[in-house]
Design an enzyme around this catalytic site. Structure first.
Site, PDB file in Angstrom:
ATOM      1  N   SER A  52       8.460  10.340   9.964  1.00 28.22           N
ATOM      2  CA  SER A  52       7.404  11.290   9.611  1.00 28.22           C
ATOM      3  C   SER A  52       7.808  12.678  10.084  1.00 28.22           C
ATOM      4  CB  SER A  52       6.105  10.881  10.303  1.00 28.22           C
ATOM      5  OG  SER A  52       5.207  11.967  10.334  1.00 28.22           O
ATOM      6  N   ILE A 101       3.168   4.317   0.187  1.00 28.13           N
ATOM      7  CA  ILE A 101       4.594   4.587  -0.047  1.00 28.13           C
ATOM      8  C   ILE A 101       5.386   3.286  -0.182  1.00 28.13           C
ATOM      9  CG2 ILE A 101       6.641   5.549   1.103  1.00 28.13           C
ATOM     10  CD1 ILE A 101       4.670   7.750   2.224  1.00 28.13           C
ATOM     11  N   TYR A 125       2.121   8.073  17.706  1.00 29.36           N
ATOM     12  CA  TYR A 125       2.698   7.948  16.363  1.00 29.36           C
ATOM     13  C   TYR A 125       3.949   8.835  16.237  1.00 29.36           C
ATOM     14  CZ  TYR A 125       2.952   8.665  11.262  1.00 29.36           C
ATOM     15  OH  TYR A 125       3.374   8.764   9.963  1.00 29.36           O
ATOM     16  N   THR A 157      -2.283   8.647   0.724  1.00 29.54           N
ATOM     17  CA  THR A 157      -2.241   7.179   0.847  1.00 29.54           C
ATOM     18  C   THR A 157      -3.441   6.726   1.678  1.00 29.54           C
ATOM     19  OG1 THR A 157      -0.989   7.249   2.905  1.00 29.54           O
ATOM     20  CG2 THR A 157       0.307   7.207   0.861  1.00 29.54           C
ATOM     21  N   SER A 209       0.838  -1.204   0.000  1.00 27.80           N
ATOM     22  CA  SER A 209       0.000   0.000   0.000  1.00 27.80           C
ATOM     23  C   SER A 209       0.873   1.254   0.000  1.00 27.80           C
ATOM     24  CB  SER A 209      -0.850  -0.045   1.282  1.00 27.80           C
ATOM     25  OG  SER A 209      -1.634   1.102   1.408  1.00 27.80           O
TER      26      SER A 209
HETATM   27  N1  LIG Z   1       1.404   9.268   3.726  1.00 29.06           N
HETATM   28  C1  LIG Z   1       2.013  10.241   4.376  1.00 29.06           C
HETATM   29  O1  LIG Z   1       1.764  11.432   4.175  1.00 29.06           O
HETATM   30  C2  LIG Z   1       3.055   9.905   5.403  1.00 29.06           C
HETATM   31  C3  LIG Z   1       3.650  10.964   6.097  1.00 29.06           C
HETATM   32  C4  LIG Z   1       4.623  10.693   7.023  1.00 29.06           C
HETATM   33  C5  LIG Z   1       5.046   9.388   7.219  1.00 29.06           C
HETATM   34  N2  LIG Z   1       4.457   8.373   6.543  1.00 29.06           N
HETATM   35  C6  LIG Z   1       4.927   7.001   6.805  1.00 29.06           C
HETATM   36  O2  LIG Z   1       5.013   6.282   5.612  1.00 29.06           O
HETATM   37  C7  LIG Z   1       4.868   4.887   5.883  1.00 29.06           C
HETATM   38  C8  LIG Z   1       3.874   4.308   4.905  1.00 29.06           C
HETATM   39  O3  LIG Z   1       2.612   4.877   5.149  1.00 29.06           O
HETATM   40  P1  LIG Z   1       1.540   5.141   4.008  1.00 29.06           P
HETATM   41  O4  LIG Z   1       1.131   6.539   4.137  1.00 29.06           O
HETATM   42  O5  LIG Z   1       2.030   4.624   2.709  1.00 29.06           O
HETATM   43  O6  LIG Z   1       0.316   4.272   4.582  1.00 29.06           O
HETATM   44  P2  LIG Z   1      -0.433   2.966   4.057  1.00 29.06           P
HETATM   45  O7  LIG Z   1      -0.768   3.091   2.620  1.00 29.06           O
HETATM   46  O8  LIG Z   1      -1.526   2.673   5.025  1.00 29.06           O
HETATM   47  O9  LIG Z   1       0.672   1.854   4.229  1.00 29.06           O
HETATM   48  C9  LIG Z   1       1.045   1.357   5.486  1.00 29.06           C
HETATM   49  C10 LIG Z   1       1.529  -0.058   5.258  1.00 29.06           C
HETATM   50  O10 LIG Z   1       2.044  -0.570   6.492  1.00 29.06           O
HETATM   51  C11 LIG Z   1       1.503  -1.876   6.642  1.00 29.06           C
HETATM   52  N3  LIG Z   1       1.544  -2.301   8.024  1.00 29.06           N
HETATM   53  C12 LIG Z   1       1.023  -1.717   9.113  1.00 29.06           C
HETATM   54  N4  LIG Z   1       1.283  -2.451  10.210  1.00 29.06           N
HETATM   55  C13 LIG Z   1       1.993  -3.525   9.805  1.00 29.06           C
HETATM   56  C14 LIG Z   1       2.548  -4.633  10.460  1.00 29.06           C
HETATM   57  N5  LIG Z   1       2.422  -4.800  11.768  1.00 29.06           N
HETATM   58  N6  LIG Z   1       3.237  -5.548   9.748  1.00 29.06           N
HETATM   59  C15 LIG Z   1       3.378  -5.393   8.412  1.00 29.06           C
HETATM   60  N7  LIG Z   1       2.863  -4.363   7.723  1.00 29.06           N
HETATM   61  C16 LIG Z   1       2.171  -3.444   8.415  1.00 29.06           C
HETATM   62  C17 LIG Z   1       0.084  -1.752   6.114  1.00 29.06           C
HETATM   63  O11 LIG Z   1      -0.472  -3.018   5.920  1.00 29.06           O
HETATM   64  P3  LIG Z   1      -2.079  -3.222   5.795  1.00 29.06           P
HETATM   65  O12 LIG Z   1      -2.445  -2.804   4.403  1.00 29.06           O
HETATM   66  O13 LIG Z   1      -2.237  -4.653   6.066  1.00 29.06           O
HETATM   67  O14 LIG Z   1      -2.695  -2.324   6.822  1.00 29.06           O
HETATM   68  C18 LIG Z   1       0.385  -0.988   4.834  1.00 29.06           C
HETATM   69  O15 LIG Z   1       0.862  -1.858   3.850  1.00 29.06           O
HETATM   70  C19 LIG Z   1       4.418   4.792   7.345  1.00 29.06           C
HETATM   71  O16 LIG Z   1       5.507   4.427   8.158  1.00 29.06           O
HETATM   72  C20 LIG Z   1       3.969   6.195   7.660  1.00 29.06           C
HETATM   73  O17 LIG Z   1       4.115   6.484   9.030  1.00 29.06           O
HETATM   74  C21 LIG Z   1       3.462   8.596   5.634  1.00 29.06           C
END
Ligand SMILES: NC(=O)c1ccc[n+]([C@@H]2O[C@H](COP(=O)([O-])OP(=O)(O)OC[C@H]3O[C@@H](n4cnc5c(N)ncnc54)[C@H](OP(=O)(O)O)[C@@H]3O)[C@@H](O)[C@H]2O)c1
Length: 314
Positions: free
Chosen positions: A173, A51, A199, A234, A49
């Protein structure tokens, strides 16, 4: 940097948003990502999913042997099939792993068939609305962002070393800028739970862990980076921060723009020569914007002690 760039960066909004990415991209070194990664083993947690998916796709497009570490089989399989169809890469594998479950992490690392790991991306992230406790008795954001990644990284140390330089990347983050490192009440048993703070505190811990691991392994064939992606559209942002998403959705980065610095840290030659820094849009950035968030050496020692004690991985 021009005065206008400095002012826009200081605004945060026009730095973390998509205009920030496009402005920062004007200083990217052309050709940095014109690299092939054939044979390089790249592990990406949460690769189904957002990033993580964009990162896995970009690494696969460069020929890497990508391992998608996902907790849900159907979602992981769908991601793998989509990446295989888009890139033609056949050296992809879905590895089922819940990174917040320490026993599973240990078993996974011990049984990993790849003798070396070139890149380990700690991307999996959560922002729970209410306090949740994992089977190990850990609060879920701490288990997912800190304890699991710590245990996985240490268990893969020899494999990372064999890749010299093995690269470890923490996807932190910008929210961590609001928090001072604190190991006081890490399991949230003495305060009302606040998911956003939990978080951001664990994202601060990731930045410090990257520094500590980089110091430990400096000159030993493993480099460690932390980065933050800005604000990307995301599933996590939509579901965990619906009000923020409604307000910002027109200015959010694409997942690919959010993943750009992860891919650069994983693939660019220049990134193999650095270690222990926080990156945003391919540039090292300060780890603090506020004086009140600066930790002291005792806090850093407490983080190491907590990771070792709670995971059993010294
Ligand atoms: N998007 C932003 O603006 C933003 C900003 C700052 C930081 N981030 C960081 O970027 C990273 C990716 O986030 P995203 O925004 O791309 O969100 P996302 O699309 O929800 O992706 C999160 C991913 O982490 C997986 N995950 C969560 N818990 C897990 C576990 N225990 N074991 C294995 N996989 C697990 C989720 O799996 P499921 O699909 O099964 O839930 C999903 O594949 C995160 O660390 C987030 O904190 C994002």
């Amino acid at each position: 940097m021009s005065l206008l760039d400095a002012a826009l960066d200081a605004s945060i909004v026009f730095s973390f948003d998509r205009t920030g990415f496009r402005r920062h991209a004007r200083s990217f070194v052309p050709g940095d990502l014109d690299v092939r990664l054939d044979g390089a083993v790249c592990l990406v947690t949460g690769a189904n999913s957002g990033i993580g998916l964009a990162t896995a796709r970009a690494l696969a497009a460069r020929g890497a042997a990508v391992r998608l570490l996902c907790r849900r089989e159907a979602a992981g399989r769908e991601a793998l099939e989509a990446i295989a169809a888009e890139t033609g890469n056949r050296d992809l594998r879905l590895d089922l792993l819940d990174v917040s479950d320490l026993a599973t992490v240990r078993r996974y690392a011990a049984a990993l068939p790849d003798p070396r790991v070139d890149v380990l991306v700690h991307n999996a992230g959560v922002l729970p609305a209410a306090r949740e406790v994992t089977p190990d008795g850990l609060e879920r954001t701490f288990a997912t962002h800190v304890a699991g990644p710590w245990a996985l990284t240490l268990a893969l140390e020899e494999r990372l070393r064999r890749a010299a330089p093995g690269r470890v990347i923490f996807v932190s983050s910008g929210g961590m800028y609001t928090q001072r490192l604190s190991l006081d009440d890490v399991d949230w048993s003495r305060r009302p739970y606040d998911g956003v703070t939990a978080y951001a505190q664990t994202k601060r811990m990731q930045v410090v862990l990257a520094e500590l691991l980089a110091e430990r392994w400096r000159g030993q064939g493993i480099v460690v980076h932390a980065m933050h992606p800005g604000w990307a559209d995301t599933p996590a942002v939509r579901s965990s921060l619906p009000r923020f998403w409604r307000l910002t959705r027109r200015i959010l980065r694409t997942p690919e723009e959010g993943a750009d610095t992860v891919v650069w840290l994983a693939a660019a030659r220049a990134a193999a020569e650095r270690t222990g820094e926080l990156w945003f849009d391919r540039r090292p950035r300060p780890t603090h914007l506020l004086r009140r968030t600066r930790e002291d050496p005792a806090d850093r020692a407490a983080l190491l002690e907590a990771c070792a004690r709670l995971t059993g991985a010294p």
